[in-house]
Design a protein around this motif. Structure first.
Motif, short mmCIF file in Angstrom:
data_model
loop_
_atom_site.label_atom_id
_atom_site.label_comp_id
_atom_site.label_asym_id
_atom_site.label_seq_id
_atom_site.Cartn_x
_atom_site.Cartn_y
_atom_site.Cartn_z
N VAL A 525 -3.91 -4.24 10.49
CA VAL A 525 -2.89 -4.97 9.91
C VAL A 525 -2.76 -4.88 8.17
N PRO A 526 -4.10 -5.14 7.65
CA PRO A 526 -4.17 -4.99 6.44
C PRO A 526 -3.97 -3.61 6.07
N MET A 527 -4.16 -2.58 6.79
CA MET A 527 -3.98 -1.10 6.50
C MET A 527 -2.55 -0.73 6.35
N LEU A 528 -1.77 -1.44 7.33
CA LEU A 528 -0.31 -1.43 7.32
C LEU A 528 0.32 -2.13 6.26
N MET A 529 -0.12 -2.88 6.08
CA MET A 529 0.64 -3.92 4.84
C MET A 529 0.51 -3.15 3.63
N GLY A 530 -0.60 -2.07 3.28
CA GLY A 530 -0.85 -1.40 2.34
C GLY A 530 0.44 -0.58 1.98
N PHE A 531 1.28 -0.38 2.75
CA PHE A 531 2.39 0.43 2.74
C PHE A 531 3.25 -0.29 2.02
N GLY A 532 3.28 -1.50 2.00
CA GLY A 532 4.33 -2.51 1.65
C GLY A 532 3.76 -2.73 0.22
N CYS A 533 2.72 -3.42 0.14
CA CYS A 533 2.22 -4.01 -1.29
C CYS A 533 0.63 -4.09 -0.94
N THR A 534 -0.29 -3.59 -1.77
CA THR A 534 -1.67 -3.54 -1.63
C THR A 534 -1.94 -5.01 -2.02
N VAL A 535 -1.70 -5.95 -2.72
CA VAL A 535 -1.94 -7.36 -2.96
C VAL A 535 -2.17 -8.30 -1.74
N PRO A 747 -5.15 1.73 -8.04
CA PRO A 747 -4.05 0.59 -7.88
C PRO A 747 -3.69 -0.06 -9.02
N CYS A 748 -2.70 -0.81 -8.83
CA CYS A 748 -2.24 -1.85 -10.19
C CYS A 748 -3.26 -2.96 -10.21
N VAL A 749 -3.01 -3.39 -11.42
CA VAL A 749 -4.15 -4.62 -12.07
C VAL A 749 -3.82 -5.72 -11.07
N ALA A 750 -2.91 -5.81 -10.50
CA ALA A 750 -2.73 -7.11 -9.56
C ALA A 750 -3.49 -7.01 -8.09
N ALA A 751 -3.35 -5.61 -7.53
CA ALA A 751 -4.25 -5.30 -6.64
C ALA A 751 -5.89 -5.37 -6.99
N ILE A 752 -6.21 -4.79 -8.23
CA ILE A 752 -7.60 -5.05 -8.54
C ILE A 752 -8.04 -6.32 -8.74
N ALA A 753 -7.09 -7.28 -9.18
CA ALA A 753 -7.32 -8.57 -9.32
C ALA A 753 -7.58 -9.16 -7.81
N ALA A 754 -6.74 -8.91 -6.90
CA ALA A 754 -7.17 -9.15 -5.42
C ALA A 754 -8.44 -8.79 -4.76
N VAL A 755 -8.77 -7.51 -5.15
CA VAL A 755 -10.12 -6.88 -4.86
C VAL A 755 -10.94 -7.77 -5.47
N ARG A 756 -11.29 -7.74 -6.74
CA ARG A 756 -12.14 -8.85 -7.42
C ARG A 756 -12.18 -10.42 -6.73
N ARG A 757 -11.13 -10.92 -6.37
CA ARG A 757 -11.19 -12.08 -5.66
C ARG A 757 -11.89 -12.07 -4.60
N GLU A 758 -11.66 -10.87 -3.55
CA GLU A 758 -12.37 -11.01 -2.42
C GLU A 758 -13.73 -10.13 -2.38
N LEU A 759 -13.96 -9.30 -3.00
CA LEU A 759 -15.45 -8.94 -3.07
C LEU A 759 -16.13 -8.85 -4.48
N GLY A 760 -15.51 -9.31 -5.52
CA GLY A 760 -16.41 -9.18 -6.72
C GLY A 760 -16.04 -8.33 -7.57
N GLY A 761 -16.27 -8.30 -8.99
CA GLY A 761 -16.10 -7.40 -10.14
C GLY A 761 -16.78 -6.11 -9.89
N ARG A 762 -17.87 -5.91 -9.49
CA ARG A 762 -18.62 -4.69 -9.13
C ARG A 762 -17.69 -4.01 -8.07
N TRP A 763 -17.53 -4.49 -7.06
CA TRP A 763 -16.66 -3.66 -5.90
C TRP A 763 -15.32 -3.41 -6.65
N ALA A 764 -14.69 -4.31 -7.41
CA ALA A 764 -13.37 -3.78 -8.14
C ALA A 764 -13.38 -2.53 -8.80
N ALA A 765 -14.37 -2.64 -9.76
CA ALA A 765 -14.57 -1.44 -10.84
C ALA A 765 -14.94 -0.40 -9.90
#
Length: 792
Positions: A525-535, A747-765
């Motif tokens: 489901v997360p992978m399919l949602m990526g076709f719509g919006c990564t966030v 990905p866009c900065v909003a997606a990176i913000a979401a990654v940082r929210r879920e996994l932390g700054g090191r994973w986002a970078a």
């Protein structure tokens, strides 16, 4: 004689479990789910792709992978034998308390009360709301708290923490623990629940139990009672039990458990006020469970009974110093729980003594340590259910679920219907409802920007301040706010699918192909949602059962081409491939999928060789979703997205504004060609020469695209001025390579913000660097292949 395994079961065959293999946490999870020697289990069907398998066990639907089913030894059920777990007393006239009524057999004086004084009025009473998944816990939490709740994270893990005040009781605080089946350390959710109760020491526990599947749910109840914390049992969905001809004698149930039992219907808000009244009472007066010894009063559990009490005497002083309930500590030591042994601080001699006691019990009992504990609990539950429950006929919900599953999980219909359902969700989100709302919001934001621009101009504002507000701050607003309707709409539909029980079926259907990549079916489901919006795709990955699956799934979602990249594809396809624009765009989606799958496979085979968590999962009955719960969840997700994403997006917007607006001498520029961003792009541009697009203007657009991918096309339009000028510096092959790079790079900065929210700054970078490296490598490969074929 070679023992038969569960994987060899025939369709519809009921077998008796003889042995349970596996090791460590997996085997413990098997036992906690009721897969224990002596239990009867019926094979229902295979998933459409032949794996996993679905079984009926103790009145609920369980899924196991074929490889895990091979670890369970079985034998035919003797003819005429009815397993205890499937038997039920004959129907009898039972005075059945109405919703919210107490049985009344356990009076205040009969329950265990703390010797200390009651908690004073005005002092906050804290409650932990605990229960199995799909038992109505979220619905009850929403009924208890209404809008008086906030969402955060449990420390150290990406598991939502919801808490709030009980309506009408400002001196209370309820924490909604993750839905779990056991307090054994199998998943992050179970660890969170266990640590919260042991470390936070709430004033009381509200344990919600699905009355239609009481045998399965009481397993967690018994473990919660061992924590020696005041608790009340909410017997949910009692209306369904009665509607299907069943009864539960709450008097007998209370007497057997030694805790208050309140029948409720969380969905209809029936009995909830009475539940609150009893929860407040047991918490304020510190009334602890009246029973924690669940051994058979006959000789059946004599060896285990002696074992537990011997260990309790041995570790009592350690448990008191560690503030761990002694019965809970002893039970976990028998199970072999390393967390408990570490918390108690036992020395080697004491650990050796525990092992000798356990070894003696295993010899006498004829079962290993973990199986003996699980068997004790389920044996107790069977006695209680036999005495207190007249099992209903097969519920309408189960009958309806079976009919629906013939289509939604059928061999030939599951995948087509899955594509249709997810396609409908995508169309409604990105082309109808979400698109309509997004356009409304975008128009509103554009009006705000225009109004601010005109107002600042009329006021004669300083040019730098004017640019900072309009091009910097409001640019952040115009980037993030229009995405919100998409996030809201997507989560609305996903919440509906989750609450109905369909998402569990999706995981069941898609588990086999994804396992080859080291993922479980839940990742689809997360992978399919990526076709719509990564966030929202990244945010939805938090429901996955293991940290490893979450990380890998989140790392893969940006490879799925989101809708905003269509502006880039359309821009170049219209200029360079006018007769084959559709083919060029479709090729981007295909390349994204192939690269994502290849990257996952490489990571799985080299860096992270671990396997996805075992697919041991309950398939709930289909149910009508609670409108209140769905709307509250959507509100929580939207608020969480806006508050957390804005911080990163705002900083990025201001940085990009500064780079675009000032020259290297920090003078405000009128032409972007003189800006710091252009200077950086000129310096970086040669890196893209091997890919065929070494012009500084492409580098500028790519840097600006970090804010939002649709900015790439608009930036190029401004910098080049016309399609002819773009064609003058770019070949069709180079244009295709640029499309590939835009498909795969950060990905866009909003997606990176979401990654940082879920996994932390090191994973986002790390994901930013990884995506850019993959994008460069694939674009270079495409260029080299194109040149070799004479397409340059």
């Amino acid at each position: 004689m070679i023992q038969r395994t569960l994987a060899q079961a025939e369709l519809g065959e009921t077998l008796r479990i003889d042995t349970v293999g596996g090791t460590g946490e997996l085997r413990q999870h098997f036992l906690d789910m009721g897969v224990i020697p002596g239990a009867a289990i019926t094979f229902v069907k295979y998933a459409p792709m032949g794996d996993p398998m679905e079984f009926t066990l103790r009145g609920y639907q369980l899924t196991l992978r074929v490889a895990d089913a091979e670890k369970i030894g079985v034998s035919p059920l003797p003819e005429g034998e009815v397993p205890a777990s499937e038997s039920a007393p004959a129907a009898a006239t039972v005075r059945h308390p109405g919703l919210g009524e107490m049985g009344g057999t356990v009076g205040i004086d009969e329950r265990t009360r703390d010797h200390s004084d009651p908690i004073p009025e005005g002092q906050t009473l804290t409650f932990a709301l605990a229960g199995n998944q799909n038992c109505g816990k979220t619905t009850l939490f929403n009924q208890l708290t209404g809008a008086n709740q906030h969402v955060g994270n449990f420390p150290g893990v990406t598991v939502d923490r919801k808490s709030g005040q009980i309506k009408g009781h400002p001196d209370t605080d309820v924490t909604d623990l993750p839905g779990i089946y056991s307090l054994s350390p199998y998943s992050p959710e179970e660890l969170v629940s266990r640590r919260h109760i042991l470390d936070e020491r709430p004033s009381g526990i509200i344990n919600i139990v699905d009355a239609t599947n009481i045998e399965r749910n009481l397993y967690l109840t018994m473990q919660l009672m061992e924590l020696d914390c005041p608790m009340v049992l909410a017997l949910n969905m009692m209306d369904e039990v009665q509607g299907n001809g069943g009864t539960i004698d709450v008097n007998v149930l209370e007497d057997a458990l030694g805790i208050p039992v309140v029948p409720i219907s969380a969905l209809k808000n029936s009995g909830v006020s009475e539940l609150v009244e009893h929860a407040l009472h047991v918490a304020r007066y510190r009334e602890r469970p009246g029973r924690q010894d669940f051994c058979d009063p006959t000789d059946h559990d004599g060896a285990l009974h002696r074992c537990l009490h011997a260990i309790m005497h041995l570790v009592e002083d350690h448990a008191e110093r560690a503030n761990v309930p002694v019965r809970f500590a002893a039970t976990k030591l028998v199970e072999g729980d390393e967390l408990t042994a570490s918390a108690l601080g036992l020395d080697q001699a004491e650990l050796d003594t525990v092992e000798r006691i356990v070894s003696q019990m295993e010899q006498e009992r004829g079962l290993d340590r973990a199986a003996a504990i699980a068997d004790m609990r389920f044996s107790f539950i069977e006695r209680v259910v036999s005495a207190a429950v007249v099992k209903p006929r097969e519920s309408r919900e189960r009958e309806t679920s079976r009919r629906i599953d013939r289509l939604l999980t059928g061999k030939w219909t599951a995948l087509p219907l899955f594509v249709l359902i997810m396609g409908a969700v995508f169309v409604l989100t990105f082309n109808v409802i979400g698109a309509f709302l997004q356009q409304l919001v975008a128009d509103g934001v554009d009006s705000l920007v225009t109004l601010a621009d005109e107002g600042l101009t009329a006021a004669g504002a300083n040019p730098v301040l004017h640019s900072l507000i309009v091009d910097g701050a409001l640019n952040a607003v115009s980037t993030i706010v229009p995405i919100t309707p998409i996030v809201v709409t997507m989560f609305f539909f996903l919440s509906l699918l989750e609450d109905t029980g369909y998402m569990a079926r999706v995981a069941f259907v898609m588990d086999k192909p994804l396992r080859r990549l080291g993922l479980s079916g839940r990742s689809i489901v997360p992978m399919l949602m990526g076709f719509g919006c990564t966030v929202p795709a990244v945010m939805s990955a938090r429901t996955l059962p293991s940290e490893r699956d979450r990380r890998l799934t989140i790392a893969l979602t940006p490879f799925m081409s989101c809708t905003t990249k269509l502006t880039i594809y359309g821009f170049f396809a219209a200029i360079f491939f006018p007769g084959h624009a559709a083919l060029a765009v479709i090729s981007m989606y295909v390349i994204g999928i192939l690269v994502g799958l290849l990257a996952a496979l490489i990571v799985h085979k080299t860096i992270d060789t671990g396997e996805a968590v075992p697919f041991v999962m309950e398939l709930p009955n289909y149910r009508m979703p609670s409108a209140k719960s769905v709307l509250l969840l959507v509100w929580e997700k939207s608020k969480d997205f806006l508050t957390r994403a804005f911080t990163v997006v705002f900083v990025a917007a201001v940085v990009v504004w500064f780079l675009q607006s000032f020259s290297p001498t920090l003078a405000l520029v009128e032409d972007q060609q003189d800006s710091i961003l252009a200077a950086i792009s000129t310096f970086v541009a040669p890196l893209f020469s091997p890919l065929g697009f070494g012009d500084w203007r492409f580098a500028t657009a790519l840097v600006a695209g970090f804010m939002a991918k649709e900015i790439v096309a608009s930036t190029l339009s401004v910098l080049f001025g016309s399609a002819a000028e773009v064609m003058a510096v770019l070949s069709p092959l180079a244009a295709f390579c640029l499309m590939v790079f835009c498909l795969l790079y950060t990905p866009c900065v909003a997606a990176i913000a979401a990654v940082r929210r879920e996994l932390g700054g090191r994973w986002a970078a790390g994901i930013v660097v990884f995506q850019c490296a993959v994008a460069y490598a694939v674009a270079l490969l495409v260029r080299l292949v194109g040149l070799a074929l004479g397409l340059g």
